[in-house]
Design a protein around this motif. Sequence first.
Motif, PDB file in Angstrom:
ATOM      1  N   TYR A 151     -17.890 -10.725-121.011  1.00  0.00           N
ATOM      2  CA  TYR A 151     -18.156 -10.975-119.596  1.00  0.00           C
ATOM      3  C   TYR A 151     -18.441 -12.463-119.404  1.00  0.00           C
ATOM      4  O   TYR A 151     -19.370 -13.000-120.006  1.00  0.00           O
ATOM      5  CB  TYR A 151     -19.355 -10.147-119.128  1.00  0.00           C
ATOM      6  CG  TYR A 151     -19.144  -8.665-119.271  1.00  0.00           C
ATOM      7  CD1 TYR A 151     -18.688  -7.894-118.207  1.00  0.00           C
ATOM      8  CD2 TYR A 151     -19.398  -8.024-120.483  1.00  0.00           C
ATOM      9  CE1 TYR A 151     -18.492  -6.525-118.344  1.00  0.00           C
ATOM     10  CE2 TYR A 151     -19.208  -6.656-120.624  1.00  0.00           C
ATOM     11  CZ  TYR A 151     -18.747  -5.916-119.551  1.00  0.00           C
ATOM     12  OH  TYR A 151     -18.548  -4.557-119.685  1.00  0.00           O
ATOM     13  N   SER A 152     -17.617 -13.109-118.570  1.00  0.00           N
ATOM     14  CA  SER A 152     -17.785 -14.537-118.297  1.00  0.00           C
ATOM     15  C   SER A 152     -18.255 -14.730-116.860  1.00  0.00           C
ATOM     16  O   SER A 152     -17.745 -14.084-115.941  1.00  0.00           O
ATOM     17  CB  SER A 152     -16.463 -15.281-118.501  1.00  0.00           C
ATOM     18  OG  SER A 152     -16.032 -15.178-119.833  1.00  0.00           O
ATOM     19  N   TYR A 153     -19.204 -15.637-116.688  1.00  0.00           N
ATOM     20  CA  TYR A 153     -19.792 -15.931-115.381  1.00  0.00           C
ATOM     21  C   TYR A 153     -19.618 -17.432-115.150  1.00  0.00           C
ATOM     22  O   TYR A 153     -20.484 -18.237-115.480  1.00  0.00           O
ATOM     23  CB  TYR A 153     -21.275 -15.534-115.360  1.00  0.00           C
ATOM     24  CG  TYR A 153     -21.516 -14.094-115.752  1.00  0.00           C
ATOM     25  CD1 TYR A 153     -21.703 -13.115-114.778  1.00  0.00           C
ATOM     26  CD2 TYR A 153     -21.540 -13.714-117.091  1.00  0.00           C
ATOM     27  CE1 TYR A 153     -21.919 -11.791-115.132  1.00  0.00           C
ATOM     28  CE2 TYR A 153     -21.752 -12.396-117.453  1.00  0.00           C
ATOM     29  CZ  TYR A 153     -21.927 -11.427-116.475  1.00  0.00           C
ATOM     30  OH  TYR A 153     -22.136 -10.118-116.835  1.00  0.00           O
ATOM     31  N   PHE A 154     -18.454 -17.802-114.601  1.00  0.00           N
ATOM     32  CA  PHE A 154     -18.132 -19.212-114.413  1.00  0.00           C
ATOM     33  C   PHE A 154     -19.009 -19.824-113.326  1.00  0.00           C
ATOM     34  O   PHE A 154     -19.181 -19.251-112.254  1.00  0.00           O
ATOM     35  CB  PHE A 154     -16.648 -19.383-114.082  1.00  0.00           C
ATOM     36  CG  PHE A 154     -15.745 -18.858-115.172  1.00  0.00           C
ATOM     37  CD1 PHE A 154     -15.693 -19.490-116.402  1.00  0.00           C
ATOM     38  CD2 PHE A 154     -14.988 -17.722-114.970  1.00  0.00           C
ATOM     39  CE1 PHE A 154     -14.881 -19.002-117.414  1.00  0.00           C
ATOM     40  CE2 PHE A 154     -14.167 -17.226-115.968  1.00  0.00           C
ATOM     41  CZ  PHE A 154     -14.112 -17.867-117.201  1.00  0.00           C
ATOM     42  N   GLY A 155     -19.571 -20.978-113.619  1.00  0.00           N
ATOM     43  CA  GLY A 155     -20.422 -21.670-112.665  1.00  0.00           C
ATOM     44  C   GLY A 155     -21.801 -21.065-112.510  1.00  0.00           C
ATOM     45  O   GLY A 155     -22.555 -21.480-111.631  1.00  0.00           O
ATOM     46  N   ALA A 156     -22.162 -20.111-113.366  1.00  0.00           N
ATOM     47  CA  ALA A 156     -23.461 -19.443-113.232  1.00  0.00           C
ATOM     48  C   ALA A 156     -24.618 -20.304-113.712  1.00  0.00           C
ATOM     49  O   ALA A 156     -25.766 -20.037-113.386  1.00  0.00           O
ATOM     50  CB  ALA A 156     -23.453 -18.127-113.998  1.00  0.00           C
ATOM     51  N   VAL A 157     -24.327 -21.335-114.497  1.00  0.00           N
ATOM     52  CA  VAL A 157     -25.365 -22.207-115.049  1.00  0.00           C
ATOM     53  C   VAL A 157     -25.366 -23.528-114.288  1.00  0.00           C
ATOM     54  O   VAL A 157     -24.318 -24.148-114.104  1.00  0.00           O
ATOM     55  CB  VAL A 157     -25.140 -22.457-116.547  1.00  0.00           C
ATOM     56  CG1 VAL A 157     -26.144 -23.463-117.099  1.00  0.00           C
ATOM     57  CG2 VAL A 157     -25.218 -21.139-117.317  1.00  0.00           C
ATOM     58  N   SER A 158     -26.540 -23.934-113.837  1.00  0.00           N
ATOM     59  CA  SER A 158     -26.675 -25.211-113.127  1.00  0.00           C
ATOM     60  C   SER A 158     -27.864 -25.978-113.688  1.00  0.00           C
ATOM     61  O   SER A 158     -28.660 -25.441-114.458  1.00  0.00           O
ATOM     62  CB  SER A 158     -26.855 -24.970-111.624  1.00  0.00           C
ATOM     63  OG  SER A 158     -28.032 -24.204-111.387  1.00  0.00           O
ATOM     64  N   HIS A 159     -27.951 -27.242-113.296  1.00  0.00           N
ATOM     65  CA  HIS A 159     -29.041 -28.110-113.734  1.00  0.00           C
ATOM     66  C   HIS A 159     -29.184 -28.127-115.258  1.00  0.00           C
ATOM     67  O   HIS A 159     -30.299 -28.173-115.792  1.00  0.00           O
ATOM     68  CB  HIS A 159     -30.373 -27.696-113.086  1.00  0.00           C
ATOM     69  CG  HIS A 159     -30.311 -27.679-111.592  1.00  0.00           C
ATOM     70  ND1 HIS A 159     -30.196 -26.504-110.879  1.00  0.00           N
ATOM     71  CD2 HIS A 159     -30.334 -28.676-110.697  1.00  0.00           C
ATOM     72  CE1 HIS A 159     -30.154 -26.786-109.587  1.00  0.00           C
ATOM     73  NE2 HIS A 159     -30.236 -28.101-109.444  1.00  0.00           N
TER      74      HIS A 159
ATOM     75  N   GLU B  70     -25.874 -30.800-115.071  1.00  0.00           N
ATOM     76  CA  GLU B  70     -24.472 -30.384-115.175  1.00  0.00           C
ATOM     77  C   GLU B  70     -24.339 -28.890-114.867  1.00  0.00           C
ATOM     78  O   GLU B  70     -25.315 -28.135-114.932  1.00  0.00           O
ATOM     79  CB  GLU B  70     -23.957 -30.662-116.589  1.00  0.00           C
ATOM     80  CG  GLU B  70     -23.940 -32.127-116.968  1.00  0.00           C
ATOM     81  CD  GLU B  70     -22.835 -32.908-116.273  1.00  0.00           C
ATOM     82  OE1 GLU B  70     -21.861 -32.274-115.796  1.00  0.00           O
ATOM     83  OE2 GLU B  70     -22.945 -34.140-116.201  1.00  0.00           O
ATOM     84  N   ASN B  71     -23.116 -28.466-114.556  1.00  0.00           N
ATOM     85  CA  ASN B  71     -22.799 -27.050-114.363  1.00  0.00           C
ATOM     86  C   ASN B  71     -22.102 -26.512-115.606  1.00  0.00           C
ATOM     87  O   ASN B  71     -21.426 -27.260-116.317  1.00  0.00           O
ATOM     88  CB  ASN B  71     -21.906 -26.852-113.141  1.00  0.00           C
ATOM     89  CG  ASN B  71     -22.616 -27.207-111.854  1.00  0.00           C
ATOM     90  OD1 ASN B  71     -23.818 -27.002-111.723  1.00  0.00           O
ATOM     91  ND2 ASN B  71     -21.883 -27.747-110.898  1.00  0.00           N
ATOM     92  N   ALA B  72     -22.248 -25.238-115.848  1.00  0.00           N
ATOM     93  CA  ALA B  72     -21.629 -24.623-117.018  1.00  0.00           C
ATOM     94  C   ALA B  72     -21.419 -23.132-116.766  1.00  0.00           C
ATOM     95  O   ALA B  72     -21.794 -22.607-115.722  1.00  0.00           O
ATOM     96  CB  ALA B  72     -22.513 -24.835-118.256  1.00  0.00           C
ATOM     97  N   SER B  73     -20.794 -22.462-117.733  1.00  0.00           N
ATOM     98  CA  SER B  73     -20.523 -21.026-117.653  1.00  0.00           C
ATOM     99  C   SER B  73     -21.511 -20.258-118.518  1.00  0.00           C
ATOM    100  O   SER B  73     -22.148 -20.814-119.414  1.00  0.00           O
ATOM    101  CB  SER B  73     -19.097 -20.726-118.137  1.00  0.00           C
ATOM    102  OG  SER B  73     -18.148 -21.478-117.423  1.00  0.00           O
TER     103      SER B  73
END
Length: 196
Positions: free
Chosen positions: A75-83, A96-99
Amino acid sequence: MFNIYSRRQILKVGGSLIVSATATGSFPLIRTLAAGRPKTVLRFKFTLKGGGKGSFDFNTAAQSTVTLNTFGKEYSYFGAVSHFCLSGRDRDLRNENASWKVVPGLKAPFLGLPPYTPGVLSGVNYPNGCSTGTVNACSITVAVLYLGNLEQLPVVSTNPNSYQLIGIDIIDPNGQLNRIDAKYSKVIALRHKVDK
């Protein structure tokens, strides 16, 4: 999931093995929208052995993409990680943003952790979108054991106790993999709200 140059690699994190995989022939299975779900953002803070520290926010209500690989569904959550911030070890990232990815088939004991260790492999893939099924070009990954209810995936837990950060992998400019164990980590829930 946790290596830029190979589709299957055994990684050592925290004195144990973690297997990274992206299988040839993986394909999108379904995309799940999370709009309207109660939104919980989890903040992760950690320090690394030998120096360095980092933090990031994980939006647990982000939409997911499901693919099939050697270990079953991931399960991939693109853009779910911020800061996403990381200092030390020749890296200096700021906001930065990440998955995010969860691989239920990679259970903790299979990864080389002690028998009866709960959880499956999950964590941050940086830069955002670097791991997309058959392609894996991540320069930084953060390994996290996911302890939530796997039957509820792609909906991930909003409970901070469902996550245990193990360490990070960094690919240097020469393509060398540097594995760094976490010395300390903490997860807290920042806020709850409903997306409109």
